[in-house]
Write an enzyme that holds these catalytic residues in place. Structure first.
Site: not given
Ligand code: NAD
Length: 480
Positions: A150, A248, A282, A460
């Site tokens: 995002n 996060e 998020c 963080e």
């Molecule tokens: P996602 O969990 O699908 O993917 C995030 C990352 O994790 C990607 O690089 C993905 O390739 C990797 N990943 C996926 N499965 C994995 C596994 N089994 N092992 C290791 N890595 C793996 O999330 P997304 O769809 O890319 O992002 C959206 C989500 O991120 C939303 O839920 C949003 O709220 C959250 N987010 C949180 C914050 C925060 O600071 N709390 C900030 C931004 C986004």
């Protein structure tokens, strides 16, 4: 455009020579190839990081600081190029990438480049025992950083910068959905004089490449930002291996509006907190609760302003809402809209896919406001992560507090009121890692950032990040 892995300062094809398509969300085209990396690529990255560690961990703080600040300066010099790449890869308005994403990535490197020169540890005199203790804070070794799509470079750099500043070597994986700016960063790191192998960037799918980083027995800490379900999977693997973990995760944040607020400021900010980055932040305030005596006015003025938001191609300067990140994400968001009415939701505006002339295959969704009757519906309990907000009235502070907390998540909250007694009282009771009073997403990089409940574990930001990326050792000296 073919993206490559960045390992030991070089740009390499994936060892298995497998590739993934890279899509442009604003027109649905495939515009490049991404390495589909597996465990052997992660092993290679590990070897490179491990070989670089002894020297990097011993570089002076001044040298590390200068390199990080140089990376920051080079990002600023290359602002247009990076912003265009980010916007094309993600679908976000170019104006947003230029004003927020890339400047913030540059700030992350500058901030941690400076912060490391101020980082210190404690000493404890054991009075009456003729002993003094001091705490050594040492880099952990090789660490893994995994980030979402995002805010691609913004969040990627938010992890990498403190990890490097603290003297670690890094294996980082950006989201496979938005890999472009992480790829470009490799070049900048070389130009800034970052020694080979200190940062390694591997591209690929989460369940293969990401999983290989998590499972690697020698990678000692994982900093992850992404979805809650992914965070839970990562914890299941990493916790029994006793890795240090920072997670996060998702949010479903309340935006609580009292009648005595500064209405105009609240309204403008609520438009941003609802729809910035197509609602894919998020921290977006996706549940809007409004005190009942101003609810009719809020509903009318808010909906009218939302209808004015231009949905358009990211490169159009007038665009306020660009494309959502992928076809599958668009379909996920639309599935919530299809079931909205069955859950007692009334769509007040939006609720459909927008067609942008000339870019008919792009993934556009009209900004949507749904009036709901209860907090206990999928629309208000699950993270949608798109340009959709719900609105509902409330009568009392107790009632809205109960609804604000009645979700599995606890990332952030906003409270709009001129009554500081109420604002502070509520801030203490809200289950969230961050509370904004009369503002939203106002960030100071020194503050702890993170969530409670299913929004994550750990913090963080500022010195918290430098603490996470170092291991403490107590040294006790006895003297006569
Ligand atoms: P996602 O969990 O699908 O993917 C995030 C990352 O994790 C990607 O690089 C993905 O390739 C990797 N990943 C996926 N499965 C994995 C596994 N089994 N092992 C290791 N890595 C793996 O999330 P997304 O769809 O890319 O992002 C959206 C989500 O991120 C939303 O839920 C949003 O709220 C959250 N987010 C949180 C914050 C925060 O600071 N709390 C900030 C931004 C986004």
């Amino acid at each position: 455009m073919t993206i490559k892995n960045y390992i030991n300062g070089e740009f390499l094809n994936p060892i298995g020579d497998q590739w993934l398509d890279n899509y442009c969300p604003s027109d649905g085209s495939i515009y490049g190839k991404i390495p589909n990396s597996f465990i052997e690529d992660v092993d290679l990255a590990y070897e490179s990081a491990n070989s670089a560690f002894s020297e990097w961990s011993q570089t002076t703080l001044d040298t590390r600081s200068r390199i990080l600040i140089k990376i920051s300066e080079l990002l600023e010099t290359n602002l247009d190029r990076f912003a265009e790449a980010e916007s094309k890869d993600n679908g976000k308005p170019l104006s947003l990438a230029k004003s927020i994403d890339i400047p913030r990535a540059a700030s992350n490197f500058r901030f941690f480049g400076n912060a490391i020169t101020q980082f210190s540890s404690e000493s404890h005199e054991s009075v009456g025992q003729n002993a003094i203790n001091f705490t050594l804070r040492q880099p952990i070794g090789v660490v893994g950083c995994i980030s979402p799509w995002n805010l691609p470079l913004y969040l990627f750099s938010w992890k990498i910068a403190p990890a490097l500043a603290a003297g670690n070597c890094v294996i980082a994986k950006p989201s496979e959905v938005t890999p472009m700016t992480a790829f470009l960063l490799g070049e900048i790191c070389n130009d800034a004089g970052l020694p080979k192998g200190v940062l390694n960037i591997v591209h690929g799918l989460g369940e293969t490449c990401g999983q290989a980083i998590i499972e690697h027995p020698k990678i000692k800490a994982i900093s992850f930002t992404g979805g809650t379900a992914t965070g839970a999977k990562i914890a299941q693997v990493a916790a029994p291996m006793f890795k240090k973990l920072s997670l996060e995760l998702g949010g479903k944040n309340p935006n609580i509006i009292f009648a005595d607020c500064d209405f105009e400021k609240m309204l403008d900010t609520t438009i941003r907190s609802s729809f910035s980055n197509q609602g894919q932040i998020c921290l977006c305030g996706s549940r809007i609760f409004v005190e009942s005596n101003i609810y009719p006015r809020f509903k009318e003025e808010f909906v009218s302003k939302v209808k004015e938001l231009k949905v358009g191609h990211p490169s159009d300067n007038l665009t306020k809402v660009g494309a959502v990140v992928s076809k599958s994400h668009k379909e996920k968001i639309m599935s919530y809209l299809k079931s909205a009415e069955n859950e007692g939701g009334k769509i007040l505006c939006g609720g459909y896919e927008s067609v942008v002339s000339g870019f008919e295959n792009g993934y556009y969704i009209a900004p949507t406001v749904i009036e709901i009757e209860s907090n206990n519906c999928r629309l208000n309990q699950e993270e949608i992560f798109g340009p959709i907000v719900t609105i509902m009235p409330f009568e009392t502070e107790e009632e809205v507090l109960q609804m604000a907390n009645d979700v599995p998540y606890g990332l952030s909250a906003s409270i709009w009121t001129q009554n500081m007694n109420r604002a502070l009282r509520m801030s203490k009771s809200i289950e969230a890692g961050i509370v904004w009073i009369n503002t939203w997403m106002m960030r100071d990089l020194r503050t702890p950032f993170g969530g409670v409940k299913q929004s994550g574990v750990g913090r963080e930001g500022g010195m918290e990040a430098l603490k996470f990326f170092t291991e403490q050792k107590n040294i006790c000296i006895s003297y006569d």
